[in-house]
Write a protein that holds these residues in place. Structure first.
Motif, PDB file in Angstrom:
ATOM      1  N   ASP A  43     -63.364  24.084 -91.787  1.00 36.31           N
ATOM      2  CA  ASP A  43     -64.465  24.407 -92.728  1.00 36.31           C
ATOM      3  C   ASP A  43     -64.665  25.822 -93.142  1.00 36.31           C
ATOM      4  O   ASP A  43     -65.037  26.032 -94.290  1.00 36.31           O
ATOM      5  CB  ASP A  43     -65.863  24.031 -92.216  1.00 36.31           C
ATOM      6  N   THR A  44     -64.258  26.620 -92.342  1.00 37.37           N
ATOM      7  CA  THR A  44     -64.331  28.292 -92.416  1.00 37.37           C
ATOM      8  C   THR A  44     -63.120  28.684 -93.137  1.00 37.37           C
ATOM      9  O   THR A  44     -63.161  29.750 -93.861  1.00 37.37           O
ATOM     10  CB  THR A  44     -64.327  28.911 -91.299  1.00 37.37           C
ATOM     11  N   LEU A  45     -62.178  27.870 -93.457  1.00 38.76           N
ATOM     12  CA  LEU A  45     -60.795  28.365 -94.173  1.00 38.76           C
ATOM     13  C   LEU A  45     -61.190  28.274 -95.379  1.00 38.76           C
ATOM     14  O   LEU A  45     -61.667  27.345 -95.818  1.00 38.76           O
ATOM     15  CB  LEU A  45     -59.581  27.412 -93.570  1.00 38.76           C
ATOM     16  N   PRO A  46     -60.510  29.228 -96.239  1.00 39.29           N
ATOM     17  CA  PRO A  46     -60.599  29.053 -97.814  1.00 39.29           C
ATOM     18  C   PRO A  46     -59.616  28.227 -98.280  1.00 39.29           C
ATOM     19  O   PRO A  46     -58.398  27.916 -97.900  1.00 39.29           O
ATOM     20  CB  PRO A  46     -60.364  30.334 -98.382  1.00 39.29           C
ATOM     21  N   VAL A  47     -60.418  26.863 -98.934  1.00 39.04           N
ATOM     22  CA  VAL A  47     -59.406  25.790 -99.508  1.00 39.04           C
ATOM     23  C   VAL A  47     -59.613  25.929-101.223  1.00 39.04           C
ATOM     24  O   VAL A  47     -60.939  25.682-101.373  1.00 39.04           O
ATOM     25  CB  VAL A  47     -59.715  24.529 -99.050  1.00 39.04           C
ATOM     26  N   ALA A  48     -58.458  26.108-101.809  1.00 43.16           N
ATOM     27  CA  ALA A  48     -58.784  26.374-103.453  1.00 43.16           C
ATOM     28  C   ALA A  48     -59.151  24.802-103.926  1.00 43.16           C
ATOM     29  O   ALA A  48     -58.615  23.713-103.322  1.00 43.16           O
ATOM     30  CB  ALA A  48     -57.354  26.484-103.968  1.00 43.16           C
ATOM     31  N   PRO A  49     -60.204  24.733-104.732  1.00 40.53           N
ATOM     32  CA  PRO A  49     -60.928  23.524-105.092  1.00 40.53           C
ATOM     33  C   PRO A  49     -59.626  23.068-106.283  1.00 40.53           C
ATOM     34  O   PRO A  49     -59.033  23.699-106.667  1.00 40.53           O
ATOM     35  CB  PRO A  49     -62.063  24.057-105.892  1.00 40.53           C
ATOM     36  N   ALA A  50     -60.011  21.694-106.238  1.00 48.72           N
ATOM     37  CA  ALA A  50     -59.015  20.907-107.388  1.00 48.72           C
ATOM     38  C   ALA A  50     -59.540  21.534-108.523  1.00 48.72           C
ATOM     39  O   ALA A  50     -60.550  22.003-108.846  1.00 48.72           O
ATOM     40  CB  ALA A  50     -59.189  19.535-107.292  1.00 48.72           C
ATOM     41  N   VAL A  51     -58.377  21.731-109.448  1.00 48.02           N
ATOM     42  CA  VAL A  51     -58.646  22.372-110.982  1.00 48.02           C
ATOM     43  C   VAL A  51     -59.212  21.017-111.718  1.00 48.02           C
ATOM     44  O   VAL A  51     -58.669  19.966-112.030  1.00 48.02           O
ATOM     45  CB  VAL A  51     -57.424  23.023-111.593  1.00 48.02           C
ATOM     46  N   LEU A  52     -60.345  21.177-112.192  1.00 50.81           N
ATOM     47  CA  LEU A  52     -60.939  20.268-113.012  1.00 50.81           C
ATOM     48  C   LEU A  52     -60.633  20.878-114.672  1.00 50.81           C
ATOM     49  O   LEU A  52     -61.082  21.723-114.873  1.00 50.81           O
ATOM     50  CB  LEU A  52     -62.593  20.217-112.891  1.00 50.81           C
ATOM     51  N   ARG A  53     -60.574  19.832-115.180  1.00 46.89           N
ATOM     52  CA  ARG A  53     -60.194  20.210-116.921  1.00 46.89           C
ATOM     53  C   ARG A  53     -61.278  19.482-117.655  1.00 46.89           C
ATOM     54  O   ARG A  53     -61.674  18.385-117.332  1.00 46.89           O
ATOM     55  CB  ARG A  53     -58.678  19.671-117.159  1.00 46.89           C
TER      56      ARG A  53
END
Length: 151
Positions: free
Chosen positions: A141-151
């Motif tokens: 949970d502390t790792l940066p995870v790129a959010p899914a790109v919403l369009r």
């Protein structure tokens, strides 16, 4: 037909695993008249004798509005005591009452026996692997995870 989402529904699997595990403990909780949420709070206070409600929310995965009601009921039944934090009258701290500590002692042997029974049925290594995998996943949970790109 090919599923539209190729990854397993991990939150659903975790909920099912949680429910599967809890079914072995619910009879104990019911016998002592304790809800699952109350038991999570009792266990947290057994490990850390004094906690603030916000800390309990985080440790027990209970929302703040729900926590307020649960703590009020637990105080009414004598399982916990709440008091103001010295030096800051706006903050509260929660601790087990004598009755709450006694209840944890009464329940602890049955809880441990149930865990031992499950460990015997599934194997010690399965329990250890599951615990380590869950702790590792939570730590991610502390790792940066790129959010899914919403369009």
């Amino acid at each position: 037909m090919q599923p539209l989402i190729r990854y397993p529904n991990m939150p659903q699997l975790l909920l099912k695993a949680r429910d599967s595990l809890l079914q072995h403990f619910r009879p104990i909780l019911n016998h002592f008249g304790v809800t699952e949420q109350q038991w999570r709070i009792l266990r947290a206070l057994n490990v850390s004798p004094t906690l603030e409600p916000r800390e309990l929310c985080d440790l027990c995965q209970i929302s703040s509005p729900s926590m307020s009601g649960i703590l009020a009921r637990m105080e009414d039944t004598g399982l916990i005591a709440r008091s103001k934090v010295a030096g800051d009258q706006r903050r509260l701290q929660v601790q087990l009452s004598d009755a709450g500590a006694s209840l944890v002692i009464q329940m602890s042997n049955l809880i441990d026996l149930q865990y031992a029974s499950l460990e015997q049925a599934y194997g010690k290594q399965v329990f250890e692997d599951m615990r380590l995998a869950l702790e590792a996943f939570i730590a991610l949970d502390t790792l940066p995870v790129a959010p899914a790109v919403l369009r």
